[in-house]
Design a protein around this motif. Sequence first.
Motif, PDB file in Angstrom:
ATOM      1  N   PHE A 106      10.112  -0.365  19.617  1.00 45.44           N
ATOM      2  CA  PHE A 106      11.551  -0.626  19.568  1.00 45.44           C
ATOM      3  C   PHE A 106      12.314   0.587  19.048  1.00 45.44           C
ATOM      4  O   PHE A 106      13.390   0.924  19.554  1.00 45.44           O
ATOM      5  CB  PHE A 106      11.845  -1.853  18.700  1.00 45.44           C
ATOM      6  N   SER A 107      11.771   1.244  18.017  1.00 50.36           N
ATOM      7  CA  SER A 107      12.453   2.436  17.491  1.00 50.36           C
ATOM      8  C   SER A 107      12.431   3.569  18.513  1.00 50.36           C
ATOM      9  O   SER A 107      13.401   4.331  18.636  1.00 50.36           O
ATOM     10  CB  SER A 107      11.798   2.885  16.180  1.00 50.36           C
ATOM     11  N   PHE A 108      11.345   3.689  19.267  1.00 46.88           N
ATOM     12  CA  PHE A 108      11.250   4.719  20.308  1.00 46.88           C
ATOM     13  C   PHE A 108      12.274   4.476  21.415  1.00 46.88           C
ATOM     14  O   PHE A 108      13.003   5.388  21.820  1.00 46.88           O
ATOM     15  CB  PHE A 108       9.839   4.745  20.880  1.00 46.88           C
ATOM     16  N   LEU A 109      12.337   3.250  21.915  1.00 44.26           N
ATOM     17  CA  LEU A 109      13.240   2.941  23.018  1.00 44.26           C
ATOM     18  C   LEU A 109      14.700   3.075  22.604  1.00 44.26           C
ATOM     19  O   LEU A 109      15.539   3.544  23.391  1.00 44.26           O
ATOM     20  CB  LEU A 109      12.960   1.529  23.534  1.00 44.26           C
ATOM     21  N   ALA A 110      15.019   2.679  21.380  1.00 43.89           N
ATOM     22  CA  ALA A 110      16.400   2.785  20.912  1.00 43.89           C
ATOM     23  C   ALA A 110      16.852   4.233  20.879  1.00 43.89           C
ATOM     24  O   ALA A 110      17.957   4.568  21.344  1.00 43.89           O
ATOM     25  CB  ALA A 110      16.529   2.143  19.523  1.00 43.89           C
ATOM     26  N   ALA A 111      16.009   5.114  20.324  1.00 39.76           N
ATOM     27  CA  ALA A 111      16.368   6.529  20.256  1.00 39.76           C
ATOM     28  C   ALA A 111      16.402   7.166  21.640  1.00 39.76           C
ATOM     29  O   ALA A 111      17.278   7.987  21.942  1.00 39.76           O
ATOM     30  CB  ALA A 111      15.380   7.272  19.354  1.00 39.76           C
ATOM     31  N   LEU A 112      15.468   6.782  22.503  1.00 39.93           N
ATOM     32  CA  LEU A 112      15.410   7.346  23.853  1.00 39.93           C
ATOM     33  C   LEU A 112      16.691   7.052  24.631  1.00 39.93           C
ATOM     34  O   LEU A 112      17.315   7.956  25.199  1.00 39.93           O
ATOM     35  CB  LEU A 112      14.194   6.780  24.591  1.00 39.93           C
TER      36      LEU A 112
END
Length: 392
Positions: free
Chosen positions: A88-94
């Motif tokens: 979730f943190s990866f997708l949000a930043a991406l």
Amino acid sequence: MNVWWTAFVWIALALAASLVSVRLALSVALAEILFGVLGGNVLHIRPNEWINFLAGLGGVLLTFLAGAETDRRVLRSEWRGAVALGMFSFLAALVAEVAVVRWAMGWTWSASLLTGVALAPTSIAIVYTVLMDTGMNRAPLGRRMLVACFLSNLAAMVLLGLVFTKPSMWLAVYLIAIVLAAWMAPPVSSFFFQRFGTHVTHPQAKYLLLLLLLFNSLSALADTQALLAAYLLGWTLSAVFSKHREPLHQIRALSFTFFTPFYFLRAGTYVQASIFWSGLTVILLLLGLRILSKAVTSYLVCRRLRMSRRESIYTSLVMSTGLTFDIIAAVFGLSHGYLSSSQYTLLIAVTIGSALVPTLIAQTFFKPLVEDGELPRPDMQRQASLAYGEER
């Protein structure tokens, strides 16, 4: 140039950073990055070929050690939280980074995607070093964070490979070698450690270095990165290390004494004060977007997992850090023409900021209670006891 004097300067900076980190209770990675910034802008030191080699191997060793610290028994109870935290943190930043640089800043689609891939994952090197400093690498919370970091880096590696890496014979060889290592490395390593484990020349450390250098060479031929292989190799050998602790101690001491200081110092030298000030607005925008998107998402996941407010804030800040894959992706983009030199410099500045700012806040204001001598929560303490029953 006097190569011995160059080595003296870099080791002097590494020693100074180590002393400052001990004196001020800072993360050693943070101190080494700061001294790298000092060395690059005041002493005007620049990485050369052999320093790049040592620094690259230091990053691979840190990734390997992070994998080796991931206990499978703890992973079984923490995998849901790790997946949620990492992905979730990866997708949000991406999504946030790609949207801003593409539509607000007008970068090309290739540069925008590469920026998102570079700034979305969490740095295994930073997180592992911070957890080692705080002693949380042995706690289930630390294990969860390490796995979450790996998953975010794995997602970035896969995305980078699908979009930018061209299929080749060497890439197939590299992937086959990873599969074979996952199958053969544990029994072969167990036999080797048992047969040659007590010799004064430390053949175990040489054996592990040999494996890592092999994957580094294959990754170079495949025009990809060796971090995936390093982490998976460490993870597959984690069960072996539970019975043979000495090789892990040897490679950890070798890494933190000699290789990783070059990795963090080199990262600091990439920061150029003149370009930093001229592009400060863009740097602050991208840095704030990265930290905010990853920290808010990580905090919500942590609270959903019923973690305390202190642990949630600390975890969300540490999960906002970046360094390892950020630099790899930025260098890849510059060398393949996807990023201009100015875009590359901005990404490096954002990367250094993401390594410094969240780490400094987390270590200064939200150190885990374990650091202060307090015990973890009862459920965490029980899981840690189960996980390390053999070692005790």
